[in-house]
Design a protein around this motif. Structure first.
Motif, PDB file in Angstrom:
ATOM      1  N   LEU A 306       0.820  -1.213   0.000  1.00  0.00           N
ATOM      2  CA  LEU A 306       0.000   0.000   0.000  1.00  0.00           C
ATOM      3  C   LEU A 306       0.851   1.258   0.000  1.00  0.00           C
ATOM      4  CD1 LEU A 306      -3.066  -0.573   2.367  1.00  0.00           C
ATOM      5  CD2 LEU A 306      -3.068  -0.173  -0.087  1.00  0.00           C
ATOM      6  N   ASP A 307       1.963   1.244   0.740  1.00  0.00           N
ATOM      7  CA  ASP A 307       2.830   2.425   0.783  1.00  0.00           C
ATOM      8  C   ASP A 307       3.393   2.759  -0.585  1.00  0.00           C
ATOM      9  OD1 ASP A 307       2.414   2.770   3.469  1.00  0.00           O
ATOM     10  OD2 ASP A 307       4.233   1.722   4.094  1.00  0.00           O
ATOM     11  N   GLU A 308       3.545   1.755  -1.394  1.00  0.00           N
ATOM     12  CA  GLU A 308       4.087   1.983  -2.732  1.00  0.00           C
ATOM     13  C   GLU A 308       3.007   2.381  -3.732  1.00  0.00           C
ATOM     14  OE1 GLU A 308       6.814  -0.492  -5.976  1.00  0.00           O
ATOM     15  OE2 GLU A 308       6.858  -1.008  -3.834  1.00  0.00           O
ATOM     16  N   VAL A 309       1.849   1.765  -3.606  1.00  0.00           N
ATOM     17  CA  VAL A 309       0.768   2.014  -4.573  1.00  0.00           C
ATOM     18  C   VAL A 309      -0.129   3.171  -4.139  1.00  0.00           C
ATOM     19  CG1 VAL A 309      -1.243   0.996  -5.715  1.00  0.00           C
ATOM     20  CG2 VAL A 309       0.772  -0.395  -5.265  1.00  0.00           C
ATOM     21  N   CYS A 310      -0.410   3.239  -2.844  1.00  0.00           N
ATOM     22  CA  CYS A 310      -1.329   4.269  -2.320  1.00  0.00           C
ATOM     23  C   CYS A 310      -0.773   4.796  -0.994  1.00  0.00           C
ATOM     24  CB  CYS A 310      -2.725   3.673  -2.137  1.00  0.00           C
ATOM     25  SG  CYS A 310      -3.992   4.846  -1.652  1.00  0.00           S
ATOM     26  N   PRO A 311       0.228   5.662  -1.028  1.00  0.00           N
ATOM     27  CA  PRO A 311       0.872   6.122   0.207  1.00  0.00           C
ATOM     28  C   PRO A 311      -0.051   7.006   1.051  1.00  0.00           C
ATOM     29  CG  PRO A 311       1.672   7.372  -1.667  1.00  0.00           C
ATOM     30  CD  PRO A 311       0.812   6.277  -2.219  1.00  0.00           C
ATOM     31  N   ILE A 312       0.271   7.088   2.326  1.00  0.00           N
ATOM     32  CA  ILE A 312      -0.491   7.933   3.244  1.00  0.00           C
ATOM     33  C   ILE A 312      -0.178   9.396   2.966  1.00  0.00           C
ATOM     34  CG2 ILE A 312      -0.833   8.567   5.662  1.00  0.00           C
ATOM     35  CD1 ILE A 312      -0.201   5.721   6.440  1.00  0.00           C
ATOM     36  N   THR A 313      -1.207  10.203   2.844  1.00  0.00           N
ATOM     37  CA  THR A 313      -1.046  11.639   2.618  1.00  0.00           C
ATOM     38  C   THR A 313      -1.641  12.412   3.794  1.00  0.00           C
ATOM     39  OG1 THR A 313      -3.140  11.748   1.394  1.00  0.00           O
ATOM     40  CG2 THR A 313      -1.126  11.362   0.116  1.00  0.00           C
ATOM     41  N   THR A 314      -1.064  13.557   4.054  1.00  0.00           N
ATOM     42  CA  THR A 314      -1.545  14.433   5.118  1.00  0.00           C
ATOM     43  C   THR A 314      -2.083  15.707   4.498  1.00  0.00           C
ATOM     44  OG1 THR A 314       0.101  13.563   6.659  1.00  0.00           O
ATOM     45  CG2 THR A 314      -0.921  15.647   7.238  1.00  0.00           C
ATOM     46  N   ARG A 315      -3.283  16.056   4.842  1.00  0.00           N
ATOM     47  CA  ARG A 315      -3.890  17.261   4.288  1.00  0.00           C
ATOM     48  C   ARG A 315      -4.793  17.905   5.339  1.00  0.00           C
ATOM     49  NH1 ARG A 315      -6.483  12.834   2.401  1.00  0.00           N
ATOM     50  NH2 ARG A 315      -8.784  12.826   2.339  1.00  0.00           N
ATOM     51  N   GLU A 316      -4.938  19.207   5.235  1.00  0.00           N
ATOM     52  CA  GLU A 316      -5.786  19.963   6.151  1.00  0.00           C
ATOM     53  C   GLU A 316      -7.002  20.462   5.393  1.00  0.00           C
ATOM     54  OE1 GLU A 316      -4.436  23.000   9.407  1.00  0.00           O
ATOM     55  OE2 GLU A 316      -4.987  24.158   7.628  1.00  0.00           O
ATOM     56  N   ARG A 317      -8.141  20.318   6.019  1.00  0.00           N
ATOM     57  CA  ARG A 317      -9.367  20.762   5.354  1.00  0.00           C
ATOM     58  C   ARG A 317     -10.307  21.387   6.373  1.00  0.00           C
ATOM     59  NH1 ARG A 317     -13.332  15.573   4.089  1.00  0.00           N
ATOM     60  NH2 ARG A 317     -13.734  15.014   6.255  1.00  0.00           N
ATOM     61  N   THR A 318     -11.084  22.328   5.893  1.00  0.00           N
ATOM     62  CA  THR A 318     -12.106  22.955   6.722  1.00  0.00           C
ATOM     63  C   THR A 318     -13.347  22.078   6.740  1.00  0.00           C
ATOM     64  OG1 THR A 318     -11.289  25.154   6.166  1.00  0.00           O
ATOM     65  CG2 THR A 318     -13.514  25.017   7.066  1.00  0.00           C
ATOM     66  N   ILE A 319     -13.858  21.820   7.929  1.00  0.00           N
ATOM     67  CA  ILE A 319     -15.036  20.965   8.063  1.00  0.00           C
ATOM     68  C   ILE A 319     -16.274  21.728   7.599  1.00  0.00           C
ATOM     69  CG2 ILE A 319     -16.503  19.701   9.675  1.00  0.00           C
ATOM     70  CD1 ILE A 319     -14.071  19.148  11.334  1.00  0.00           C
ATOM     71  N   ARG A 320     -16.940  21.207   6.622  1.00  0.00           N
ATOM     72  CA  ARG A 320     -18.169  21.806   6.100  1.00  0.00           C
ATOM     73  C   ARG A 320     -19.291  20.776   6.164  1.00  0.00           C
ATOM     74  NH1 ARG A 320     -16.620  26.555   3.773  1.00  0.00           N
ATOM     75  NH2 ARG A 320     -14.476  26.702   3.050  1.00  0.00           N
ATOM     76  N   HIS A 321     -20.448  21.255   6.495  1.00  0.00           N
ATOM     77  CA  HIS A 321     -21.596  20.363   6.640  1.00  0.00           C
ATOM     78  C   HIS A 321     -22.530  20.569   5.456  1.00  0.00           C
ATOM     79  CE1 HIS A 321     -20.502  19.405  10.821  1.00  0.00           C
ATOM     80  NE2 HIS A 321     -20.120  20.666  10.873  1.00  0.00           N
ATOM     81  N   ARG A 322     -22.708  19.515   4.689  1.00  0.00           N
ATOM     82  CA  ARG A 322     -23.557  19.577   3.501  1.00  0.00           C
ATOM     83  C   ARG A 322     -24.717  18.597   3.653  1.00  0.00           C
ATOM     84  NH1 ARG A 322     -21.713  24.296   1.543  1.00  0.00           N
ATOM     85  NH2 ARG A 322     -19.479  24.232   1.126  1.00  0.00           N
ATOM     86  N   LEU A 323     -25.869  19.029   3.198  1.00  0.00           N
ATOM     87  CA  LEU A 323     -27.029  18.148   3.202  1.00  0.00           C
ATOM     88  C   LEU A 323     -27.140  17.475   1.839  1.00  0.00           C
ATOM     89  CD1 LEU A 323     -29.505  20.437   5.091  1.00  0.00           C
ATOM     90  CD2 LEU A 323     -28.605  18.269   5.886  1.00  0.00           C
ATOM     91  N   PRO A 324     -27.370  16.168   1.825  1.00  0.00           N
ATOM     92  CA  PRO A 324     -27.337  15.437   0.546  1.00  0.00           C
ATOM     93  C   PRO A 324     -28.442  15.847  -0.410  1.00  0.00           C
ATOM     94  CG  PRO A 324     -28.117  14.024   2.342  1.00  0.00           C
ATOM     95  CD  PRO A 324     -27.620  15.279   2.975  1.00  0.00           C
ATOM     96  N   TRP A 325     -29.554  16.380   0.115  1.00  0.00           N
ATOM     97  CA  TRP A 325     -30.665  16.724  -0.776  1.00  0.00           C
ATOM     98  C   TRP A 325     -30.591  18.172  -1.266  1.00  0.00           C
ATOM     99  CZ3 TRP A 325     -32.691  20.768   1.698  1.00  0.00           C
ATOM    100  CH2 TRP A 325     -32.651  20.789   3.090  1.00  0.00           C
TER     101      TRP A 325
END
Length: 634
Positions: A306-325
């Protein structure tokens, strides 16, 4: 400080809160930095705030909610995504009163308990980060029905205000006082103003707040306090009370951001993972018989791929709340509604008001239709389990409840860990089972002859399960495929990826399972799980750790070994008729329903024979944890 449209934002949550209109009559709103405070009428029908970050409403106080503690559905519908709802029901059971607090999740707001008690008015103290205390007051109008008197209210309110005047933090009082402060010559008004001035408070609202031309809804602060920067009384729209908005001088909390360390499986090429895993299979020690070595090798192998094919990434994101409808049509219709509302507010013409109301109803229709379409499709595509999960979400039964303690998350987790461990240790210490007594029990059990009326087995046959039988790859494959594709965060590979590559991994799984069963050793690497504290009942005190039960999420390999062992144990128990006849839990074709039927039938039979029946119910605390003694195994 950017300009903020008070009226437009003040009405958002009231129209967009998915609330039942008949329950909420008035409300008070607050907003940080330009703290918007609102008081208005009944919340119109079923609308949910789709984007709290966009509308930027921070806190709302609801007055006269008429909500009882068990009305979780209404509480859930009144809570927009990204917000919390705290409801305080009225002490009297007359269906009226009640105060609620709705606020953003990233705001450090807590309900402060008070020893002051009175029957003449309701109040709620909400503290904002130990700096500002908001006191919401609702004084019902005196009548023969409620038996309240204005003089008694003023006496109690004076004592209450004296207590508030010595609080070192800033104090802001809001609410419906049902005092005509617009008529200063009235005796009760003079008395009320004297109480405020003598305790160092001032009342800021001078405009009419009620449709009958009186000022009933007030905004009160300390005389020398500059917390309130500006305030306004808006035109009537929702009920017989007008909306009051205010701005306070307070630092606005930054948007909630989370640092995420994960593998982005959506960008991974599955065929590349399968190809590389096939090449690395030679690294797995299939000739080893130690389950610990085998499990560690499996974790190391899959992790390296997995480390070779899909390595762990670190990212920062703002939490947003979305309604599916929530869709683009609703967003566009709401923009038009706000534009028409601003036009009406400016002109105050009947024609513009009708145009605004028509657009408002159009938004309501679009939201309703979108929700019906979304949930109809969701239910039609769901299995029974997913359907119940969706229903629990709609009924507000899936909310996560945790203690409100002034400590970091890690400290809270350690508190739970210590509590659960100490609880089990104390229970085990109080169970008087010694190795000698356990051995005696085993010896006695070995000497007992087994009678099996349901089979032709010899009564003296040795029915001990001394060893497990190795499983074939076909058996392991059936076990794995029966599991749902749920994944524990401790798993190296997600379950769906294991199933997709089962032809390659099946040999490894079979080797690990059989080595564990035959050696009697459970791999150390699998003796980990994620523990989630779940409150036993929603009406229990969420700050008491004893009101929570631990729910464990185990690694997938752990579940496979457990299932492989349990299948053989259950088969053995059934073959030798060793099961408890009256057991209903964890037994095929049995449930709590069969247990209740059995108990009820026995009671009725004894009663029919003229006998007295006593029912004794025993509940073992932490039954599964305290059952982990080694003696029954021996």
């Amino acid at each position: 400080m950017t300009e903020y449209n008070n009226w437009d934002n003040a009405q958002i949550l009231s129209k967009e809160c998915n609330a039942n209109a008949r329950y909420i009559k008035k409300s008070i709103w607050i907003r940080i930095q330009r703290y918007e405070q609102r008081r208005g009428g009944p919340l119109p029908k079923s609308r949910v705030l789709p984007s709290p970050d966009y509308y930027d409403v921070d806190i709302m106080f609801l007055v006269e909610t008429k909500l009882s503690p068990d009305e979780t559905v209404i509480l859930g519908q009144c809570t927009p995504p990204g917000y919390k709802f705290i409801s305080l029901s009225r002490p009297k059971k007359d269906g009226g009163g009640g105060i609620g607090t709705v606020y953003k999740e990233n705001i450090e707001l807590s309900i402060t308990p008070s020893s002051f008690t009175t029957v003449n008015f309701e109040y709620c103290i909400a503290t904002l980060k130990n700096s500002v205390q908001f006191v919401v007051v609702y004084h019902p109008p005196p009548s023969k029905v409620n038996g309240l008197k204005r003089s008694e209210f003023l006496e109690d309110f004076e004592v209450f205000l004296e207590e508030l005047s010595v609080i070192p933090t800033e104090v802001v009082l809001v609410g419906d006082y049902n005092i005509h402060v617009d008529e200063p010559l009235k005796p009760e008004t003079r008395k009320f103003n004297d109480i405020l001035s003598s305790n160092g408070f001032r009342q800021l609202i001078t405009e009419v707040t009620h449709k009958k031309g009186h000022t009933l809804d007030l905004l009160i602060t300390n005389e020398n306090d500059n917390t309130i920067q500006r305030h306004a009384v808006l035109p009537p729209f929702y009920s017989d009370h007008r909306i009051i908005t205010c701005s306070i001088n307070h630092a606005k909390p930054p948007p909630v951001k989370s640092v995420i360390r994960s593998r982005q499986f959506g960008k991974m090429k599955p065929e590349q993972f399968t190809e590389l895993l096939q090449k690395r299979m030679s690294e797995f020690p299939l000739d080893c018989e130690d389950p610990n070595v085998l499990t560690d090798a499996y974790v190391s192998l899959t992790k390296s791929v997995l480390d070779e094919v899909c390595p762990i990434t670190t990212r920062e994101r703002t939490i947003r709340h979305r309604l599916p409808w929530y869709n683009e049509d609703i967003h566009l219709a709401r923009r038009i509604r706000r534009r028409l509302e601003r036009k009406w507010r400016k002109s105050q013409s009947e024609e513009d008001n009708e145009e605004f109301v028509a657009q408002k109803n159009q938004v309501i229709k679009l939201i309703t239709d979108s929700k019906i379409e979304y949930f109809s499709k969701k239910f039609s595509e769901s299995n029974v389990k997913d359907m119940y999960a969706t229903i629990n979400g709609l009924l507000n039964k899936s909310q996560k409840i945790l203690p409100v303690l002034d400590c970091p998350d890690q400290a809270l987790a350690n508190k739970f860990l210590s509590f659960f461990i100490e609880k089990v240790e104390k229970i085990r210490a109080n169970v008087n089972v010694s190795p000698s007594s356990a051995d005696d029990c085993v010896a006695d059990a070995d000497s007992v002859e087994i009678s099996n009326p349901r089979s032709n087995l010899d009564a003296n046959i040795n029915c001990c399960l001394n060893t497990f039988t190795p499983l074939s790859e076909t058996d392991i494959e059936k076990i794995i495929k029966r599991f749902p594709s749920k994944t524990c965060n401790l798993d190296t590979l997600p379950t769906w990826l294991v199933k997709d590559n089962l032809p390659i991994l099946l040999t490894i799984f079979t080797k690990i399972v059989n080595s564990s069963l035959m050696s009697g050793i459970f791999p150390n690497a699998l003796k980990e799980s994620i523990i989630t504290p779940v409150i036993k009942k929603s009406n229990l005190d969420n700050n008491m750790l004893k009101n929570y039960r631990p729910v464990a999420n185990m690694k997938f390999m752990c579940k496979v070994i457990e299932k492989a062992a349990s299948c053989q144990v259950v088969t053995h128990v059934d073959n030798y008729n060793l099961g408890e006849v009256n057991q209903s839990s964890y037994k095929k074709s049995h449930s709590t329903e069969t247990a209740l039927l059995k108990v009820k039938n026995d009671i009725l039979q004894y009663v029919d024979h003229g006998k007295v029946v006593f029912l004794v119910l025993l509940d073992m605390s932490a039954a599964f944890d305290t059952g982990g003694s080694p003696y029954p195994v021996e």
